[in-house]
Design a protein around this motif. Structure first.
Motif, PDB file in Angstrom:
ATOM      1  N   LYS A 299       0.808  -1.218   0.000  1.00  0.00           N
ATOM      2  CA  LYS A 299       0.000   0.000   0.000  1.00  0.00           C
ATOM      3  C   LYS A 299       0.844   1.272   0.000  1.00  0.00           C
ATOM      4  N   LYS A 300       2.167   1.114   0.118  1.00  0.00           N
ATOM      5  CA  LYS A 300       3.078   2.246   0.236  1.00  0.00           C
ATOM      6  C   LYS A 300       2.679   3.141   1.411  1.00  0.00           C
ATOM      7  N   ASP A 301       2.425   2.482   2.522  1.00  0.00           N
ATOM      8  CA  ASP A 301       2.004   3.165   3.742  1.00  0.00           C
ATOM      9  C   ASP A 301       3.095   2.972   4.794  1.00  0.00           C
ATOM     10  N   TYR A 302       3.586   4.091   5.344  1.00  0.00           N
ATOM     11  CA  TYR A 302       4.685   4.039   6.299  1.00  0.00           C
ATOM     12  C   TYR A 302       4.236   4.709   7.600  1.00  0.00           C
ATOM     13  N   LYS A 303       4.407   4.003   8.716  1.00  0.00           N
ATOM     14  CA  LYS A 303       3.956   4.500  10.008  1.00  0.00           C
ATOM     15  C   LYS A 303       5.110   4.470  10.999  1.00  0.00           C
ATOM     16  N   PHE A 304       5.199   5.546  11.778  1.00  0.00           N
ATOM     17  CA  PHE A 304       6.226   5.631  12.810  1.00  0.00           C
ATOM     18  C   PHE A 304       5.642   6.312  14.032  1.00  0.00           C
ATOM     19  N   GLY A 305       5.940   5.787  15.195  1.00  0.00           N
ATOM     20  CA  GLY A 305       5.442   6.379  16.421  1.00  0.00           C
ATOM     21  C   GLY A 305       6.448   6.256  17.554  1.00  0.00           C
TER      22      GLY A 305
END
Length: 312
Positions: A299-305
């Motif tokens: 999905k070309k979805d990048y998450k960072f937390g």
């Protein structure tokens, strides 16, 4: 003249039979009590399903006495909106959460109030030595989104049974039985009156000191397999396989759980091209630092937390 070597003292005398180790006898009248049916995959879930998040969060818990404590949580980050296309749509959000906790050897009560209007509550009460009640509920301002559920868990000598009641005419029951010291088998049934749906499922769990293997199948189309190998006291490797024979959806994943002296690192990668990692670092007594990362290549979805947890 050839030198004669006398037989060693460890050699078996002539005509004696080799020692045969008898298999350990199993006392089927004294089998261990299995874990609840709903928790048969818990070791794999701990490694493969950490609480990933995107953005920033801060959690603070202050104990007022040995049984009562208050908590404050702040979260800032994007929220993903459901769409019919493959594109990912996110909007920035922020909310504050206030909580109150009561913990007693026979009762635990947790309540949460959020700025978006949601109210959550969870209760666990030991009614007797073998019978426990669990309840949870949520109230929201959105129509048809509030729900409540009550579970009764009875623990026998070598079995467990659960009964479940929920809003929307939801009824469920499960039973799991130890058949050997390492193997337990169980089943479940449920009826959702609001949606006019029913189902039945079966599960098996085999565990030793070094590994846990689980399998579950249900009439809803779900097939779940899990395996966890304990490499050492600090390292575990896990894998799972999820298949729905009605929708033909298949997902497989592998992961790890590494516990160090001051931190815990968990990660996974699945067949959909999604990789994730979750780090919990203890900076000091009562102070933890959290890092969360997830990459979905499909999905070309990048998450960072990242976040901080203060208090125990």
């Amino acid at each position: 003249m050839a030198t004669l070597i006398p037989p060693s003292a460890t050699d078996s005398p002539a005509g004696s039979k080799p020692t045969v180790t008898e298999p350990e006898k199993v006392d089927y009248f004294n089998l261990p009590c299995p874990i609840p049916y709903e928790e048969i995959h818990r070791e794999a879930l701990m490694s493969l399903k950490p609480e990933l998040f995107e953005g920033m969060r801060f959690d603070f818990t202050r104990g007022l006495n040995q049984r009562f404590s208050l908590s404050h949580s702040v979260f800032m980050g994007p929220t993903e909106l459901p769409t019919q296309s493959t594109d990912v749509v996110k909007i920035p959000t922020a909310h504050y959460e206030f909580g109150a906790n009561f913990m007693d050897p026979k009762m635990m009560l947790f309540g949460r109030v959020m700025t978006d209007g949601r109210v959550n509550a969870r209760l666990r009460c030991e009614l007797s030595e073998n019978l426990a009640m669990k309840a949870n509920g949520q109230l929201t301002g959105e129509p048809h989104m509030s729900h409540g559920m009550v579970n009764f868990d009875y623990k026998g000598k070598d079995y467990r049974t659960q009964f479940q009641l929920g809003n929307g005419a939801l009824f469920g029951a499960s039973y799991i039985q130890s058949v050997t010291p390492h193997l337990s088998l169980g089943g479940e049934v449920f009826w959702a009156g609001q949606h006019r749906k029913s189902g039945i499922g079966y599960a098996a769990r085999y565990n030793t000191d070094k590994m846990v293997a689980t399998g579950q199948v249900a009439s809803t189309g779900m097939v779940a397999l899990g395996y966890v190998q304990k490499v050492s006291d600090k390292v575990s490797l896990a894998s799972d396989f999820m298949y729905n024979y009605m929708s033909r959806d298949v997902t497989a994943s592998v992961g790890y759980d590494y516990i160090l002296r001051q931190c815990r690192l968990r990660g996974k990668i699945d067949s959909n091209g999604c990789a994730a990692a979750f780090l919990e670092e203890r900076l000091n007594m009562g102070l933890n630092f959290i890092l969360s990362a997830e990459i979905d290549h499909k999905k070309k979805d990048y998450k960072f937390g990242f976040g901080l947890t203060v208090g125990e």
